[in-house]
Design a protein around this motif. Sequence first.
Motif, PDB file in Angstrom:
ATOM      1  N   VAL A   2       0.839  -1.201   0.000  1.00  0.00           N
ATOM      2  CA  VAL A   2       0.000   0.000   0.000  1.00  0.00           C
ATOM      3  C   VAL A   2       0.876   1.253   0.000  1.00  0.00           C
ATOM      4  O   VAL A   2       0.582   2.218  -0.710  1.00  0.00           O
ATOM      5  CB  VAL A   2      -0.981   0.009   1.194  1.00  0.00           C
ATOM      6  N   ASN A   3       1.941   1.234   0.772  1.00  0.00           N
ATOM      7  CA  ASN A   3       2.845   2.391   0.783  1.00  0.00           C
ATOM      8  C   ASN A   3       3.459   2.621  -0.598  1.00  0.00           C
ATOM      9  O   ASN A   3       3.561   3.770  -1.047  1.00  0.00           O
ATOM     10  CB  ASN A   3       3.947   2.209   1.823  1.00  0.00           C
ATOM     11  N   ASP A   4       3.867   1.554  -1.256  1.00  0.00           N
ATOM     12  CA  ASP A   4       4.431   1.685  -2.612  1.00  0.00           C
ATOM     13  C   ASP A   4       3.394   2.243  -3.580  1.00  0.00           C
ATOM     14  O   ASP A   4       3.694   3.120  -4.390  1.00  0.00           O
ATOM     15  CB  ASP A   4       4.936   0.328  -3.118  1.00  0.00           C
ATOM     16  N   THR A   6       0.780   4.059  -2.841  1.00  0.00           N
ATOM     17  CA  THR A   6       0.534   5.460  -2.485  1.00  0.00           C
ATOM     18  C   THR A   6       1.613   6.364  -3.059  1.00  0.00           C
ATOM     19  O   THR A   6       1.307   7.405  -3.661  1.00  0.00           O
ATOM     20  CB  THR A   6       0.453   5.619  -0.951  1.00  0.00           C
ATOM     21  N   ARG A   7       2.864   5.981  -2.890  1.00  0.00           N
ATOM     22  CA  ARG A   7       3.974   6.792  -3.419  1.00  0.00           C
ATOM     23  C   ARG A   7       3.939   6.905  -4.939  1.00  0.00           C
ATOM     24  O   ARG A   7       4.081   7.989  -5.499  1.00  0.00           O
ATOM     25  CB  ARG A   7       5.313   6.216  -2.973  1.00  0.00           C
ATOM     26  N   THR A  11       0.590   9.999  -4.319  1.00  0.00           N
ATOM     27  CA  THR A  11       1.359  11.179  -3.896  1.00  0.00           C
ATOM     28  C   THR A  11       1.876  11.969  -5.087  1.00  0.00           C
ATOM     29  O   THR A  11       1.803  13.205  -5.102  1.00  0.00           O
ATOM     30  CB  THR A  11       2.529  10.758  -2.989  1.00  0.00           C
ATOM     31  N   GLU A  60      -4.760   4.733   6.431  1.00  0.00           N
ATOM     32  CA  GLU A  60      -3.742   5.673   6.901  1.00  0.00           C
ATOM     33  C   GLU A  60      -2.630   5.817   5.861  1.00  0.00           C
ATOM     34  O   GLU A  60      -2.178   6.924   5.571  1.00  0.00           O
ATOM     35  CB  GLU A  60      -3.166   5.208   8.233  1.00  0.00           C
ATOM     36  N   ALA A  61      -2.209   4.700   5.287  1.00  0.00           N
ATOM     37  CA  ALA A  61      -1.163   4.742   4.256  1.00  0.00           C
ATOM     38  C   ALA A  61      -1.654   5.484   3.016  1.00  0.00           C
ATOM     39  O   ALA A  61      -0.917   6.291   2.434  1.00  0.00           O
ATOM     40  CB  ALA A  61      -0.722   3.328   3.896  1.00  0.00           C
ATOM     41  N   ALA A  64      -1.802   9.264   3.544  1.00  0.00           N
ATOM     42  CA  ALA A  64      -0.508   9.954   3.521  1.00  0.00           C
ATOM     43  C   ALA A  64      -0.241  10.561   2.150  1.00  0.00           C
ATOM     44  O   ALA A  64       0.502  11.533   2.034  1.00  0.00           O
ATOM     45  CB  ALA A  64       0.611   8.983   3.893  1.00  0.00           C
ATOM     46  N   GLY A  65      -0.876  10.015   1.126  1.00  0.00           N
ATOM     47  CA  GLY A  65      -0.706  10.534  -0.231  1.00  0.00           C
ATOM     48  C   GLY A  65      -1.769  11.534  -0.618  1.00  0.00           C
ATOM     49  O   GLY A  65      -1.486  12.535  -1.269  1.00  0.00           O
TER      50      GLY A  65
END
Length: 88
Positions: A2-4, A6-7, A11, A60-61, A64-65
Amino acid sequence: MVNDFTRSEITSNASTWDKNKEFPIPTFKKAAELGLCSLYISPDNGGSGLSRLDSSIVFEALGAGCNSTACYISIHNMCNGIIDTFGS
């Protein structure tokens, strides 16, 4: 994962979407392909079956984006969860 996502997908594009008043349908389709749009759906119906607590980490992740994108996906999951629970 999910972080990947989002980035790479959120984002880097969020300010352009806001500036151009775009609704990023291709990004939502990619989120769906990753299973981010069926978090509350039971595995028997093709979903992840995550709890609300587990899902909050995903949101949440995403937030962030872009908070509005995270909210849209959260609401989509809420509606899908209701259909999964009460639909016939």
